[in-house]
Scaffold this motif. Sequence first.
Motif, PDB file in Angstrom:
ATOM      1  N   GLU A   1       0.837  -1.207   0.000  1.00  0.00           N
ATOM      2  CA  GLU A   1       0.000   0.000   0.000  1.00  0.00           C
ATOM      3  C   GLU A   1       0.868   1.252   0.000  1.00  0.00           C
ATOM      4  O   GLU A   1       0.544   2.244  -0.675  1.00  0.00           O
ATOM      5  CB  GLU A   1      -0.916  -0.016   1.223  1.00  0.00           C
ATOM      6  N   PHE A   2       1.953   1.226   0.749  1.00  0.00           N
ATOM      7  CA  PHE A   2       2.868   2.370   0.776  1.00  0.00           C
ATOM      8  C   PHE A   2       3.433   2.639  -0.614  1.00  0.00           C
ATOM      9  O   PHE A   2       3.498   3.785  -1.068  1.00  0.00           O
ATOM     10  CB  PHE A   2       3.999   2.108   1.771  1.00  0.00           C
ATOM     11  N   LYS A   3       3.867   1.584  -1.291  1.00  0.00           N
ATOM     12  CA  LYS A   3       4.415   1.752  -2.643  1.00  0.00           C
ATOM     13  C   LYS A   3       3.369   2.326  -3.598  1.00  0.00           C
ATOM     14  O   LYS A   3       3.682   3.157  -4.450  1.00  0.00           O
ATOM     15  CB  LYS A   3       4.927   0.407  -3.162  1.00  0.00           C
ATOM     16  N   LYS A   4       2.134   1.883  -3.427  1.00  0.00           N
ATOM     17  CA  LYS A   4       1.050   2.356  -4.283  1.00  0.00           C
ATOM     18  C   LYS A   4       0.775   3.842  -4.066  1.00  0.00           C
ATOM     19  O   LYS A   4       0.507   4.584  -5.026  1.00  0.00           O
ATOM     20  CB  LYS A   4      -0.208   1.533  -3.994  1.00  0.00           C
ATOM     21  N   THR A   5       0.841   4.263  -2.802  1.00  0.00           N
ATOM     22  CA  THR A   5       0.527   5.665  -2.478  1.00  0.00           C
ATOM     23  C   THR A   5       1.735   6.579  -2.515  1.00  0.00           C
ATOM     24  O   THR A   5       1.599   7.791  -2.356  1.00  0.00           O
ATOM     25  CB  THR A   5      -0.115   5.747  -1.081  1.00  0.00           C
ATOM     26  N   HIS A   6       2.920   6.015  -2.708  1.00  0.00           N
ATOM     27  CA  HIS A   6       4.153   6.802  -2.772  1.00  0.00           C
ATOM     28  C   HIS A   6       4.956   6.415  -4.021  1.00  0.00           C
ATOM     29  O   HIS A   6       6.054   5.862  -3.923  1.00  0.00           O
ATOM     30  CB  HIS A   6       5.012   6.596  -1.517  1.00  0.00           C
ATOM     31  N   PRO A   7       4.415   6.675  -5.199  1.00  0.00           N
ATOM     32  CA  PRO A   7       5.148   6.327  -6.423  1.00  0.00           C
ATOM     33  C   PRO A   7       6.477   7.080  -6.483  1.00  0.00           C
ATOM     34  O   PRO A   7       6.563   8.252  -6.131  1.00  0.00           O
ATOM     35  CB  PRO A   7       4.197   6.785  -7.539  1.00  0.00           C
ATOM     36  N   GLY A   8       7.497   6.368  -6.885  1.00  0.00           N
ATOM     37  CA  GLY A   8       8.819   6.985  -6.966  1.00  0.00           C
ATOM     38  C   GLY A   8       9.648   6.833  -5.711  1.00  0.00           C
ATOM     39  O   GLY A   8      10.836   7.155  -5.714  1.00  0.00           O
ATOM     40  N   VAL A   9       9.030   6.333  -4.627  1.00  0.00           N
ATOM     41  CA  VAL A   9       9.770   6.113  -3.386  1.00  0.00           C
ATOM     42  C   VAL A   9      10.237   4.666  -3.340  1.00  0.00           C
ATOM     43  O   VAL A   9       9.453   3.734  -3.540  1.00  0.00           O
ATOM     44  CB  VAL A   9       8.914   6.429  -2.145  1.00  0.00           C
ATOM     45  N   LYS A  10      11.515   4.459  -3.103  1.00  0.00           N
ATOM     46  CA  LYS A  10      12.087   3.123  -3.007  1.00  0.00           C
ATOM     47  C   LYS A  10      11.969   2.618  -1.572  1.00  0.00           C
ATOM     48  O   LYS A  10      12.338   3.314  -0.634  1.00  0.00           O
ATOM     49  CB  LYS A  10      13.552   3.151  -3.429  1.00  0.00           C
ATOM     50  N   VAL A  11      11.448   1.416  -1.417  1.00  0.00           N
ATOM     51  CA  VAL A  11      11.348   0.793  -0.092  1.00  0.00           C
ATOM     52  C   VAL A  11      12.439  -0.271   0.022  1.00  0.00           C
ATOM     53  O   VAL A  11      12.500  -1.193  -0.791  1.00  0.00           O
ATOM     54  CB  VAL A  11       9.973   0.149   0.137  1.00  0.00           C
ATOM     55  N   ILE A  12      13.300  -0.106   1.003  1.00  0.00           N
ATOM     56  CA  ILE A  12      14.331  -1.109   1.294  1.00  0.00           C
ATOM     57  C   ILE A  12      13.924  -1.803   2.590  1.00  0.00           C
ATOM     58  O   ILE A  12      14.132  -1.286   3.690  1.00  0.00           O
ATOM     59  CB  ILE A  12      15.726  -0.469   1.433  1.00  0.00           C
ATOM     60  N   PHE A  13      13.308  -2.966   2.424  1.00  0.00           N
ATOM     61  CA  PHE A  13      12.881  -3.743   3.580  1.00  0.00           C
ATOM     62  C   PHE A  13      13.926  -4.802   3.895  1.00  0.00           C
ATOM     63  O   PHE A  13      14.397  -5.502   3.002  1.00  0.00           O
ATOM     64  CB  PHE A  13      11.539  -4.414   3.319  1.00  0.00           C
TER      65      PHE A  13
ATOM     66  N   ILE B   1       3.682   4.087   9.127  1.00  0.00           N
ATOM     67  CA  ILE B   1       2.971   3.749  10.369  1.00  0.00           C
ATOM     68  C   ILE B   1       1.488   4.049  10.216  1.00  0.00           C
ATOM     69  O   ILE B   1       0.627   3.281  10.663  1.00  0.00           O
ATOM     70  CB  ILE B   1       3.561   4.531  11.564  1.00  0.00           C
ATOM     71  N   ASP B   2       1.171   5.163   9.558  1.00  0.00           N
ATOM     72  CA  ASP B   2      -0.220   5.546   9.353  1.00  0.00           C
ATOM     73  C   ASP B   2      -0.973   4.474   8.570  1.00  0.00           C
ATOM     74  O   ASP B   2      -2.135   4.163   8.876  1.00  0.00           O
ATOM     75  CB  ASP B   2      -0.282   6.888   8.619  1.00  0.00           C
ATOM     76  N   ILE B   3      -0.313   3.888   7.589  1.00  0.00           N
ATOM     77  CA  ILE B   3      -0.943   2.823   6.806  1.00  0.00           C
ATOM     78  C   ILE B   3      -1.205   1.602   7.674  1.00  0.00           C
ATOM     79  O   ILE B   3      -2.254   0.955   7.570  1.00  0.00           O
ATOM     80  CB  ILE B   3      -0.056   2.466   5.594  1.00  0.00           C
ATOM     81  N   THR B   4      -0.267   1.264   8.569  1.00  0.00           N
ATOM     82  CA  THR B   4      -0.480   0.093   9.440  1.00  0.00           C
ATOM     83  C   THR B   4      -1.623   0.313  10.417  1.00  0.00           C
ATOM     84  O   THR B   4      -2.182  -0.656  10.952  1.00  0.00           O
ATOM     85  CB  THR B   4       0.791  -0.284  10.235  1.00  0.00           C
ATOM     86  N   MET B   5      -1.973   1.574  10.659  1.00  0.00           N
ATOM     87  CA  MET B   5      -3.099   1.894  11.540  1.00  0.00           C
ATOM     88  C   MET B   5      -4.395   2.078  10.764  1.00  0.00           C
ATOM     89  O   MET B   5      -5.441   2.351  11.346  1.00  0.00           O
ATOM     90  CB  MET B   5      -2.799   3.163  12.339  1.00  0.00           C
ATOM     91  N   SER B   6      -4.358   1.917   9.450  1.00  0.00           N
ATOM     92  CA  SER B   6      -5.542   2.131   8.615  1.00  0.00           C
ATOM     93  C   SER B   6      -6.541   1.001   8.797  1.00  0.00           C
ATOM     94  O   SER B   6      -6.175  -0.119   9.178  1.00  0.00           O
ATOM     95  CB  SER B   6      -5.131   2.226   7.147  1.00  0.00           C
ATOM     96  N   PRO B   7      -7.810   1.256   8.520  1.00  0.00           N
ATOM     97  CA  PRO B   7      -8.828   0.196   8.654  1.00  0.00           C
ATOM     98  C   PRO B   7      -8.496  -1.055   7.843  1.00  0.00           C
ATOM     99  O   PRO B   7      -8.717  -2.175   8.313  1.00  0.00           O
ATOM    100  CB  PRO B   7     -10.098   0.884   8.139  1.00  0.00           C
ATOM    101  N   LYS B   8      -7.963  -0.885   6.642  1.00  0.00           N
ATOM    102  CA  LYS B   8      -7.648  -2.032   5.784  1.00  0.00           C
ATOM    103  C   LYS B   8      -6.638  -2.968   6.441  1.00  0.00           C
ATOM    104  O   LYS B   8      -6.847  -4.183   6.511  1.00  0.00           O
ATOM    105  CB  LYS B   8      -7.107  -1.528   4.442  1.00  0.00           C
ATOM    106  N   ILE B   9      -5.545  -2.417   6.930  1.00  0.00           N
ATOM    107  CA  ILE B   9      -4.495  -3.254   7.528  1.00  0.00           C
ATOM    108  C   ILE B   9      -4.934  -3.774   8.885  1.00  0.00           C
ATOM    109  O   ILE B   9      -4.644  -4.929   9.240  1.00  0.00           O
ATOM    110  CB  ILE B   9      -3.177  -2.475   7.633  1.00  0.00           C
ATOM    111  N   GLN B  10      -5.646  -2.974   9.647  1.00  0.00           N
ATOM    112  CA  GLN B  10      -6.130  -3.442  10.938  1.00  0.00           C
ATOM    113  C   GLN B  10      -7.112  -4.605  10.775  1.00  0.00           C
ATOM    114  O   GLN B  10      -7.063  -5.578  11.526  1.00  0.00           O
ATOM    115  CB  GLN B  10      -6.788  -2.285  11.690  1.00  0.00           C
ATOM    116  N   ARG B  11      -7.970  -4.515   9.782  1.00  0.00           N
ATOM    117  CA  ARG B  11      -8.889  -5.637   9.529  1.00  0.00           C
ATOM    118  C   ARG B  11      -8.123  -6.887   9.112  1.00  0.00           C
ATOM    119  O   ARG B  11      -8.473  -8.003   9.517  1.00  0.00           O
ATOM    120  CB  ARG B  11      -9.912  -5.257   8.454  1.00  0.00           C
TER     121      ARG B  11
END
Length: 434
Positions: A62-74, A339-349
């Motif tokens: 979801e983060f990648k979808k809402t932050h195009p152009g941002v690289k996530v290094i997990f 963090i905000d995404i992890t607190m979203s209704p979608k991820i919490q559900r």
Amino acid sequence: MSDHRIRRPRTALLAAAALALLAPLTACGGSGGAEDGKTLRLWHYEDKDGALGKAWAAAIAEFKKTHPGVKVIFEQKTFEQIQQNAGMILNSDKAPDVLEYNKGNATTGLLAKQGLLTDLTAVAEQRGWSGKISESASVTARYDAKGQMGGEKWYGIPNYGEFVLAYYNDDLFKEYGVDKPTDLASFEAALAKFKKAGITPLANAGNDHPASHWLYLLALAKADQKWVDDYQLYEGKVDFNGPEWTFAVDTYKKWLAKGYFEQKDVGLKGTDMTEQFVSQKRPIMVGGNWWFGGLTTDIKDFAWSAAPYPGSAKTLGSGGNQWVVPTRAKNKKLAEDFIDITMSPKIQRLIGEEGNVPLAAKPEEIKNPRSRQLIDAFARYQGSNGLAFYPDWPVPGYYDTFVSAAQNLMNGAKPEAVLTELEAPYTKFLATRR
């Protein structure tokens, strides 16, 4: 500080673990560059097939979808790597932007006191996180200037909860005409009725956390919030010969004498306790929600249910481990967005549907009926400030003391001797805080 989902062994070579933790960072090109809003470095230690691992993977997507152009290094870490080396790593330019970290005075509290974690108080209010998490679940996310939990400043954001509840073999309750208990008296009545029918009713394990959890759970039957705060947060004197602890050891001894569990349970581990329940040898198990997923997988041939433990208004539990943002993080705004995404209704559900306990989802939002039982039980404790943490939290090394005390009680020690055993390290530790 304990992690009560599992009892993890310590790694022998800290230096080797530290090198293992640093090595992937070197391979990825250092700390990710200056703050540019284009890279999010993220660490966590959840298994990819577990409820939280699946939830964090969905949050990254979801983060990648809402932050195009941002690289996530997990980077997947082990619990031990982060637990043992976090102080060193976060005090370097290798710090990630956001990581999962263990709650408690010796972990999040210590790093906050050392200035290694970002104060998230204003952000938690602005983004509404603080309003989604109950007072009792947020205690381990908030710390004071001494690194003591329950302070005013937020240094971590938990997404899930953990707690102790009751598991019932519904088929055996029906077969023997035993009513589901609603309070301590009816709980003891259920134990007695099963025992009269020739069934040892209560699953237990003396050589692990379950037996020591029972001592605290029984103490909570006579405790109020002031007693919990005095014991856990050192806000007042705790009398180990008072009604709370006395009731705990006396009742535990009485239950053993009545055969509600067996003396041979003294040497068992937590997994042995769950096997007693899964194999239908014991119709009642009181244990953590961390057993829930395994029970769901392992139980194939009988109906079972989960509910709040009826013997006390409070139970062992807290908010779960949490997201923290290192002071030296390069992209704190991106960390906050994640963090905000992890607190979203979608991820919490999603956390709830997969069998864990979301802090910001309502039971009626979860479609899985068995998961809804679990989440409803936790919601009842959250709504009544009913999470009382764990008995070994107040004192470093107290876990082993509690296991020993419970075993001594099961092996015939007098209750007053067990209380002395519990009191000594607590009193000694309190003297060092003055």
